[in-house]
Design a protein around this motif. Structure first.
Motif, PDB file in Angstrom:
ATOM      1  N   PRO B 471      71.258-126.600 -13.552  1.00 58.87           N
ATOM      2  CA  PRO B 471      71.846-127.480 -12.544  1.00 58.87           C
ATOM      3  C   PRO B 471      72.506-128.719 -13.136  1.00 58.87           C
ATOM      4  O   PRO B 471      73.167-129.459 -12.421  1.00 58.87           O
ATOM      5  CB  PRO B 471      70.638-127.871 -11.675  1.00 58.87           C
ATOM      6  N   TYR B 472      72.307-128.948 -14.443  1.00 59.86           N
ATOM      7  CA  TYR B 472      72.836-130.173 -15.045  1.00 59.86           C
ATOM      8  C   TYR B 472      74.275-129.946 -15.490  1.00 59.86           C
ATOM      9  O   TYR B 472      74.558-129.779 -16.682  1.00 59.86           O
ATOM     10  CB  TYR B 472      71.966-130.600 -16.229  1.00 59.86           C
ATOM     11  N   GLU B 475      79.101-132.973 -11.667  1.00 54.30           N
ATOM     12  CA  GLU B 475      78.702-134.353 -11.366  1.00 54.30           C
ATOM     13  C   GLU B 475      77.208-134.574 -11.588  1.00 54.30           C
ATOM     14  O   GLU B 475      76.743-135.711 -11.550  1.00 54.30           O
ATOM     15  CB  GLU B 475      79.098-134.723  -9.936  1.00 54.30           C
ATOM     16  N   LEU B 476      76.457-133.483 -11.814  1.00 50.10           N
ATOM     17  CA  LEU B 476      75.024-133.627 -12.086  1.00 50.10           C
ATOM     18  C   LEU B 476      74.704-133.510 -13.572  1.00 50.10           C
ATOM     19  O   LEU B 476      73.554-133.370 -13.962  1.00 50.10           O
ATOM     20  CB  LEU B 476      74.238-132.572 -11.301  1.00 50.10           C
ATOM     21  N   LEU B 477      75.739-133.562 -14.402  1.00 43.14           N
ATOM     22  CA  LEU B 477      75.572-133.389 -15.851  1.00 43.14           C
ATOM     23  C   LEU B 477      74.478-134.296 -16.405  1.00 43.14           C
ATOM     24  O   LEU B 477      73.645-133.867 -17.180  1.00 43.14           O
ATOM     25  CB  LEU B 477      76.894-133.687 -16.559  1.00 43.14           C
ATOM     26  N   ASP B 478      74.485-135.545 -16.006  1.00 46.62           N
ATOM     27  CA  ASP B 478      73.523-136.521 -16.498  1.00 46.62           C
ATOM     28  C   ASP B 478      73.184-137.424 -15.314  1.00 46.62           C
ATOM     29  O   ASP B 478      74.043-137.671 -14.479  1.00 46.62           O
ATOM     30  CB  ASP B 478      74.158-137.334 -17.639  1.00 46.62           C
ATOM     31  N   PRO B 479      71.935-137.911 -15.236  1.00 51.45           N
ATOM     32  CA  PRO B 479      71.622-138.796 -14.117  1.00 51.45           C
ATOM     33  C   PRO B 479      72.598-139.975 -14.015  1.00 51.45           C
ATOM     34  O   PRO B 479      73.018-140.537 -15.029  1.00 51.45           O
ATOM     35  CB  PRO B 479      70.211-139.281 -14.444  1.00 51.45           C
TER      36      PRO B 479
END
Lengths: 172, 869
Positions: B471-472, B475-479
């Protein structure tokens, strides 16, 4: 208008995402950070690591050997008890520090396990436990309440976390 | 021909026919078929090509060891390259042959990927008899057990029985084992793929063994297959791979394959390379050609005939459409070896077996532990010409290629691997690895097992990046961290920049402004009227206790203990090496209470450092630290009209200079909510930093914007903040410093107070090196051409067109266009820079050197006349 009505919570615009995985924001829950030596504290604190206890309308979450998060209730009695005995401590309102969401779906353990390395199995993760850990690579505090798992997340991460959880709910 | 028999096939459901397409032709198969068995049922024995020299190839195995039959899947999901032996046929599957190299395509749908964490007392890898027994025994004890099997079905006995307490994952490959029983497993439950992070108390490897072939001339022709694989196609899928079959072996296990094919109606010639069978009374050795070998094959796109040679070098050619090869068995111990398990060469079984040395939580059972059926130590058929003795089918490498590497002077299997690329393809040398080692041993005249296969490392099987990312991605690559005012910034067209994980407004363009024009407008508005910055990302720490002042004296270079209540002091924090680590301000809230700010990116580091010193070095100090970074948002109003704006926003605090001095703070209300207001300035202008609870930030921000409207207030972002602070000569730790810069290098001697007692980094400041006069020191630079912008990071030299190589003497750390100055300017760290004011330095760049004059690093209002408005 009072100061209370002028508040704007970090998850105000995430209601749909929250609902999509059976979560509810507990907006503006009062929270205090307490640091004190439990042996001189004038009231009892849970000292077993990673546990929490309820006392009246307040819940006391163990964060470390000298650190607790106090959730709910009002501050007056705690503050005056500490002041009364004059022990070295720190007590701060951190209600805005973390957003609070309750996951109450039946699949919440599996859901949290998509992004959390803790053992959240029903035989290991029991009501009365709490833990500081990573969820979706974000530092969070988990509190198991039996009917729900409460997630405390620093406000700045709350939007990312809710979006992440909405997309990572397992298919099975 | 290869065809489906009327009966048999334990994996297929003949009542559920499916159709699939392969290279644009439609075929029929049954549910339970793999793509490979589906092709073989339709007599597609070839259909593939080798990736490098384009030789015809066919399905060679029945599992993840497959070196030939690679396909792209385009429907109903997309996979750029995968072995046909591991793909289960579903109705409507579309596959294309691919010679060993996949290609990502635009616009294809990707499988959904999930990540899961699971904790068990026992993880079993492999579902053979031994694995199932381990799992069932542990489950009976009450343990949580996870059993993973890379095939679609469990392979051990009693496969239909499932034991309570055991979670069975099929189509799941353990990619790697790591410390303390941590394992990563890839599950292919198409169209969903899962990556399992498993924490296990114990891990049992029941990974079985893999058959290896014998190497001979033209051993790669379609129609050549591992004997056990052909056996598997018959039993599992009811597919008989050939009618006229040669079985070539040097060991016992393949005798039963010969029998099976005979029983299934095939004409079988059994060829055993051994001079005499090793075991007396071997089962059904009728007509076996003992002491014979395969010396060649014929056929264009598929096998037609096999050339044999007898003990007296007599030749015979057998017409055949299938050649089943068995050269022995290797335990599957890549996972064992990759985590440090030891091995030894077992001469009797002619293979490497586990031999101690693994971690205490790991054990190996069954065939993987060495209980393989192999007893052959025959590796290749001798010949004069080895140029078509293929060892690694996927890399098209032969014995001649190995000999070439040895001729070049290589003697290590590891070097041969890197010279030939054997074992580096998708199949990761499952078939070729042990063969290559033994061929090297033989060619070097060493004993079998003198060298073993090359090192094993995770992942044990190729895994798509998309699965690891899960899921990373996107836009969710990094918090991402956002401030409580973030949504206002978005609504008002801000462009953002990443500062660590924070997403901060960069600038607020109006009417199509670009960066330069927007920043010029924002800067001029702040200098001439008023602007507002979201400074909520600043780190904030409450430091409480009777010894708080003493503690801060030891953490900062200057004295904090004598700060008066209600007052603010700037502080610099050093590392033990004396280098600048962070900066911020301290506000004294009470005798025993300080409110300390840190840089945005240094917040966590500073709190960790505070706790580390308190817990490990000074436990006697009665001090507690609490992070309140996110409790308080920070709205910074800057400019000569700041007081008027704040007043108009509504406050009970007396803002007049006489009542509210620079570097003090007041608690009160702003726009109806509780606030702490600090008179600090990062712009040089009159500034008020309004700190309110995060949930009040948007209200206060909007109140300030509304109150500022008559003054033309502008929101501004990090770029304008950077320009304004640089004009005033304020450094940013981490931009103008890089961990090698002392306070003295910054020209900030004034903030170091060595007489106050010890502080972190103090001793290092007296080292001879930190006192060198030619250290790189902070200076200002004014390019000779006032419109030329020095690139940040540009290296500096003292003389243009000097000798090459030329010694660089510094670099540009910050560089901007200043609307207030009407020109460009920069900061640099320059060797001996403090003594070079007025001299010229050069930034040599490809398009020509930029000359600049060295100045003091303060460009705007050096007397500080503007801070009171």
């Amino acid at each position: 208008m009072t100061a209370e009505t002028l508040r704007h919570g970090p998850l105000a615009s995430y209601a749909a995402d929250l609902a999509s995985f059976g979560a509810t924001e507990m907006a503006f829950v009062p929270q205090w950070s307490l640091r004190v030596d439990p042996s001189v504290c004038p009231f009892p604190l849970p000292t077993d690591p990673n546990t929490w206890a309820a006392e009246g309308d307040r819940e006391l979450l163990w964060l470390g050997p000298d650190e607790w998060l106090l959730v709910g209730g009002s501050l007056g009695r705690v503050a005056s008890a500490l002041a009364g005995v004059g022990v070295h401590h720190s007590l701060f309102d951190v209600s805005g520090n973390r957003a609070v969401l309750d996951l109450s779906g039946k699949d919440r353990r599996e859901h949290l396990s998509t992004g959390c390395g803790l053992d959240l199995d029903t035989r290991s993760w029991l009501p009365g436990m709490c833990a500081q850990t990573l969820l979706a690579r974000i530092p969070v505090l988990l509190q198991e309440r039996g009917d729900a798992t409460r997630v405390f997340v620093r406000s700045s991460f709350a939007g990312y976390l809710v979006t992440w959880l909405a997309r990572s709910r397992p298919a099975i | 021909m290869s065809r489906r028999l009327p009966d048999g096939g334990s994996w297929i459901d003949r009542s559920r026919p499916v159709t699939f397409r392969f290279d644009d032709v439609e075929y029929r198969a049954f549910e339970g078929d793999t793509l490979a068995s589906g092709l073989l049922a339709n007599d597609i024995v070839g259909g593939f090509r080798s990736p490098i020299i384009g030789r015809p190839r066919g399905v060679y195995s029945a599992g993840i060891e497959e070196p030939n039959a690679f396909v792209e899947i385009s429907e109903p999901w997309f996979d750029p390259i995968v072995a046909a032996t591991t793909v289960e046929v579903v109705d409507g599957l579309v596959a294309w042959s691919r010679p060993g190299i996949g290609r990502i395509r635009e616009g294809t749908s990707e499988p959904r990927v999930e990540h899961r964490h699971v904790h068990v007392e026992l993880l079993v890898v492999g579902s053979g008899h031994d694995g199932l027994v381990e799992a069932e025994t542990a489950a009976a004890r009450g343990d949580r057990v996870l059993l993973v099997e890379q095939a679609p079905r469990l392979s051990g006995s009693g496969t239909s029985l499932r034991t309570e307490g055991v979670t069975y994952l099929t189509r799941a490959t353990a990619l790697g084992l790591y410390d303390d029983g941590y394992a990563v497993v890839h599950e292919r439950a198409m169209p969903v793929e899962r990556l399992w992070h498993v924490r296990a108390g114990r891990v049992v490897l029941a990974t079985g063994g893999t058959e290896r072939p014998i190497v001979f001339a033209d051993d790669d022709r379609p129609g050549v297959m591992l004997a056990a694989a052909a056996d598997g196609y018959l039993h599992r899928f009811g597919v008989r791979y050939g009618e006229r079959v040669v079985v070539f072996t040097a060991g016992t296990p393949a005798y039963s394959v010969a029998t099976t094919f005979r029983d299934a109606g095939a004409e079988v010639t059994l060829v055993d390379a051994r001079p005499t069978p090793a075991v007396k009374g071997e089962i059904d050795a009728r007509g076996a050609l003992v002491g014979w070998t395969v010396v060649g094959t014929e056929g264009d796109d598929r096998l037609r005939a096999v050339h044999l040679e007898g003990p007296g070098r007599e030749r015979r050619t057998v017409e055949a459409d299938a050649l089943l090869v068995s050269g022995g068995w290797n335990p599957n111990i890549a996972l064992w070896r990759a985590i440090g398990g030891g091995v030894r060469f077992d001469r009797e079984r002619a293979c490497f077996v586990p031999d101690g040395g693994g971690p205490p939580w790991l054990s190996v059972v069954g065939a993987a532990a060495g209980e393989v059926r192999g007893d052959s130590s025959y590796w290749f058929v001798p010949a004069d010409d080895y140029s078509r003795h293929f060892v690694d089918l996927q890399r098209d490498q032969t014995i001649a290629d190995i000999a070439g590497a040895l001729d070049a002077g290589l003697t290590s299997v590891e070097h041969v691997k890197r010279a030939t690329y054997i074992g580096t393809a998708i199949d990761q040398g499952r078939i070729s690895g042990a063969l290559t080692a033994e061929i090297v041993n033989h060619l070097l005249g060493a004993d079998p097992g003198a060298q073993g296969p090359t090192s094993a490392r995770p992942p044990a099987m190729p895994v798509p990046y998309a699965v690891l990312a899960g899921p990373y991605r996107g836009e969710l690559l990094d918090p991402v961290r956002t401030t409580p005012i973030h949504e206002w910034h978005v609504e008002h067209g801000a462009l953002f920049e990443n500062v660590g994980q924070w997403r901060r407004p960069w600038y607020f363009p109006r009417d199509g402004e670009d960066l330069d024009r927007a920043v010029a407008r924002e800067c001029l508005t702040v200098r001439s009227s008023v602007g507002v910055l979201d400074a909520s990302t600043l780190g904030k720490i409450e430091v409480v206790g009777p010894d708080a002042g003493t503690f801060l004296d030891r953490m900062y270079t200057n004295r904090m203990s004598n700060l008066k209540v209600g007052h603010i002091r700037y502080g610099l924090m050093l590392g033990l090496d004396g280098m600048v680590a962070d900066d911020g301000v301290a506000m004294r809230v009470a005798d025993d209470r300080f409110f300390v700010t840190t840089t945005t990116s240094g917040a966590a580091m500073v709190l960790d450092r505070f706790e580390e010193w308190l817990q490990t070095e000074w436990p006697e100090l009665r001090v507690y630290c609490t992070s309140v970074t996110e409790q308080w948002a920070d709205v910074a109003i800057a400019g000569p009209k700041a007081r008027a704006v704040l007043s108009a926003a509504g406050t009970d605090i007396d803002l007049e200079p006489g009542a509210f001095a620079f570097m003090t703070f007041r608690d009160g209300t702003i726009a109806g909510v509780p606030a702490r207001v600090a008179r600090v300035s990062f712009t040089g202008e009159l500034s008020f930093e309004v700190m309110v609870a995060g949930w009040h930030a948007r209200h206060v921000w909007e109140a300030v914007i509304a109150a500022g409207e008559p003054f033309g207030i502008t929101p501004y972002g990090t770029e304008t903040m950077h320009v304004l602070r640089a004009e005033k000569g304020f450094v940013i730790v981490g931009q103008d410093t890089d961990g090698t810069v002392t306070p003295h290098d910054l020209g900030m001697d004034w903030i170091v107070n060595p007489s106050k007692g010890d502080f972190v980094g103090r001793r290092s400041l007296s080292r001879s090196d930190t006192r060198r006069p030619d250290r790189k020191q902070l200076v200002g630079l004014l390019p000779e051409d006032p419109q030329t912008l020095l690139p940040e990071g540009a290296q500096l030299v003292f003389e243009d067109a000097g000798e090459i190589p030329i010694v660089t003497v510094g670099h540009v750390t910050s560089s901007y266009r200043s609307a207030s100055l009407g020109r460009t300017f920069a900061f640099a760290l320059l060797a001996g820079g403090h003594d070079r004011t007025g001299s010229t330095v050069f930034a040599p760049l490809p398009e020509g050197a930029i000359a600049a004059t060295v100045t003091e690093p303060v460009f705007y209002d050096p007397e500080g006349t503007r801070r009171d408005g």
